[in-house]
Scaffold this motif. Structure first.
Motif, short mmCIF file in Angstrom:
data_model
loop_
_atom_site.label_atom_id
_atom_site.label_comp_id
_atom_site.label_asym_id
_atom_site.label_seq_id
_atom_site.Cartn_x
_atom_site.Cartn_y
_atom_site.Cartn_z
N GLU A 59 -38.48 29.28 15.45
CA GLU A 59 -38.36 28.86 16.85
C GLU A 59 -38.10 27.35 16.95
O GLU A 59 -37.27 26.92 17.74
N ALA A 60 -38.82 26.60 16.10
CA ALA A 60 -38.65 25.15 16.11
C ALA A 60 -37.23 24.78 15.69
O ALA A 60 -36.61 23.88 16.27
N THR A 87 -34.30 22.74 17.73
CA THR A 87 -33.58 21.59 17.21
C THR A 87 -32.07 21.81 17.31
O THR A 87 -31.32 20.94 17.75
N LEU A 88 -31.63 23.01 16.87
CA LEU A 88 -30.20 23.32 16.88
C LEU A 88 -29.65 23.33 18.30
O LEU A 88 -28.54 22.82 18.55
N ASP A 89 -30.43 23.89 19.23
CA ASP A 89 -29.99 23.90 20.63
C ASP A 89 -29.79 22.46 21.13
O ASP A 89 -28.80 22.17 21.80
N THR A 99 -26.11 17.99 22.47
CA THR A 99 -25.67 16.61 22.25
C THR A 99 -24.20 16.57 21.81
O THR A 99 -23.40 15.81 22.35
N VAL A 100 -23.88 17.44 20.83
CA VAL A 100 -22.50 17.45 20.31
C VAL A 100 -21.51 17.86 21.40
O VAL A 100 -20.43 17.30 21.52
#
Ligand SMILES: [Zn+2]
Length: 196
Positions: free
Chosen positions: A103-104, A108-110, A115-116
């Motif tokens: 989940e963490a 982070t990926l989300d 951002t990208v």
């Protein structure tokens, strides 16, 4: 689980065995009371009664052994239940831990994805419309990569090295000219490491 079933089977068996012992004990008590009451006078009846009391005592002993044996089996089934419960708990702990980490990582990926995406929008806004159109078209055709770095005279999109004529053309091109790889047609991006 199977051990839990085994444990409750043993519990039932134990209750049944204890009831059997009780029945025999009650019957022996009744016989003894009759014997003590003096109501039985015939010597044959007295003999029968005494014989029955002896045989009931033996029967009670056998049944008590059964109770003990069932109790032992029940105890080891309980131990197995406890052991397996502990192991299930440990495995569940690992699952919970891995789930929390996953989940963490998703979070982070989300965040990085957002951002990208924002950065891309800013950059795309500064690129001329026709160039952006060309880039998007190439990107769709070339497996998601529409532009490639020219690195040490090599197109990093298709990995082929430029021949001398192509190198000379790149050298002669204006700094803001849009260059294309002759091989894969991707837009070539010049840097200080292009090897020109
Ligand atoms: Zn190429």
């Amino acid at each position: 689980m199977a051990s839990t079933t085994e444990e409750s089977d043993c519990a039932r068996e134990q209750t049944k065995a204890e009831q059997d012992v009780d029945q025999v004990r009650q019957r022996a008590t009744r016989d003894q009371q009759r014997l003590d009451s003096g109501a039985v006078s015939s010597s044959k009846d007295l003999e029968n009664l005494q014989r029955e009391i002896v045989s009931l005592a033996k029967r009670q002993g056998d049944l008590e052994d059964v109770v003990l044996e069932v109790m032992e089996r029940r105890e080891s089934a309980q131990e197995r239940v406890a052991e397996l419960t502990e192991r299930v708990g440990a495995v569940q702990g690992k699952i919970d831990d891995a789930t929390a980490r996953r989940e963490a990582a998703y979070e982070t990926l989300d965040g990085e994805g957002a951002t990208v995406t924002k950065e891309r929008a800013v950059i795309a806004g500064s690129v001329p419309e026709d160039l952006l159109k060309l880039y998007d078209k190439l990107r769709a055709q070339q497996g998601g990569v529409g532009a490639a770095r020219l690195y040490q005279r090599r197109c990093e999109g298709c990995r082929l090295e430029l021949n001398i004529t192509e190198v000379n053309e790149v050298k002669a091109a204006a700094p803001d000219a849009v260059l294309r790889c002759e091989n894969c047609r991707r837009i070539l991006v010049r840097t200080s490491e292009s090897g020109l």
